[in-house]
Design a protein around this motif. Structure first.
Motif, mmCIF file in Angstrom:
data_model
loop_
_atom_site.group_PDB
_atom_site.id
_atom_site.type_symbol
_atom_site.label_atom_id
_atom_site.label_comp_id
_atom_site.label_asym_id
_atom_site.label_seq_id
_atom_site.Cartn_x
_atom_site.Cartn_y
_atom_site.Cartn_z
ATOM 1 N N SER A 118 0.834 -1.199 0.000
ATOM 2 C CA SER A 118 0.000 0.000 0.000
ATOM 3 C C SER A 118 0.872 1.253 0.000
ATOM 4 N N THR A 119 1.939 1.226 0.784
ATOM 5 C CA THR A 119 2.851 2.367 0.827
ATOM 6 C C THR A 119 3.518 2.572 -0.530
ATOM 7 N N LYS A 121 2.331 1.662 -3.431
ATOM 8 C CA LYS A 121 1.317 2.163 -4.366
ATOM 9 C C LYS A 121 1.056 3.646 -4.130
ATOM 10 N N THR A 122 0.990 4.032 -2.854
ATOM 11 C CA THR A 122 0.768 5.443 -2.538
ATOM 12 C C THR A 122 1.931 6.294 -3.023
ATOM 13 N N GLN A 125 1.687 6.566 -6.748
ATOM 14 C CA GLN A 125 0.658 7.529 -7.136
ATOM 15 C C GLN A 125 1.134 8.957 -6.902
ATOM 16 N N LEU A 126 1.794 9.176 -5.763
ATOM 17 C CA LEU A 126 2.313 10.514 -5.494
ATOM 18 C C LEU A 126 3.362 10.913 -6.533
#
Length: 189
Positions: A118-119, A121-122, A125-126
């Motif tokens: 999740s990190t 992916k975040t 995305q950022l």
């Protein structure tokens, strides 16, 4: 004393009897001998009675001991049964604890991997948002520079044209532009 010794001496002179029997003549028997025999019988009879009550006492005691042993055996059996149940519950709880421990570790690992993914992916995305923002700002800056360059060039051209144009040149330029617009309209139709 002389009578006592005489009675012992006379015992040796007694003629042997031909048969054994009871003398039923009370007057012929010695009352002292009878009282001694009766006293001995009563004394030992009391002992026999005491032996009977002692036997009853021992029987009662034996029965109480047997009852106590039986109760102890029942309690022991119950305690063994409870111990087995407790051991069974302990084994079950230990197995569940091991299951929870193993599942807990695997759940922790799964959650850790999910958090890491999740990190990532975040962060991805950022990074994409950052790149898009940079591209957008670059494009905007380029468009602003183009627009200013175009405006400056247009102002320079207008200024040059205004200083160089006379009426005749101005009318020819307008006619040429109208002609180009007409040609473009025909192409699009």
């Amino acid at each position: 004393m002389k009578n006592v010794t005489d009675s012992f001496l006379s015992l040796g002179h007694w003629p042997s009897a031909g048969s054994f029997g009871f003398n039923t003549d009370i007057l012929a028997t010695n009352p002292i001998n009878l009282s001694v025999v009766i006293g001995v019988l009563i004394f030992f009879g009391k002992g026999v009675y005491n032996l009977l009550s002692l036997s009853d006492l021992l029987d009662n005691r034996k029965q109480r001991i047997l009852n106590t042993i039986q109760n102890s055996e029942e309690l022991r059996g119950g305690a063994i049964e409870q111990l087995e149940k407790a051991r069974s519950r302990l084994l079950k709880v230990e197995m569940e604890a091991e299951h929870f421990r193993v599942n807990g570790y695997s759940e922790i690992e799964r959650e850790k991997l999910n958090l890491i993914n999740s990190t990532y992916k975040t962060l991805e995305q950022l990074e994409n948002y950052k790149n898009e923002t940079i591209q957008f700002e670059q494009q905007r800056a380029i468009n602003q520079v183009r627009q200013r360059v175009f405006q400056q060039a247009l102002q320079g051209a207008i200024g040059t044209l205004n200083s160089c144009l006379n009426n005749e040149l101005h009318l020819r330029t307008i006619s040429a532009n109208i002609g180009m617009l007409g040609a473009m309209k025909e192409i699009t139709d």
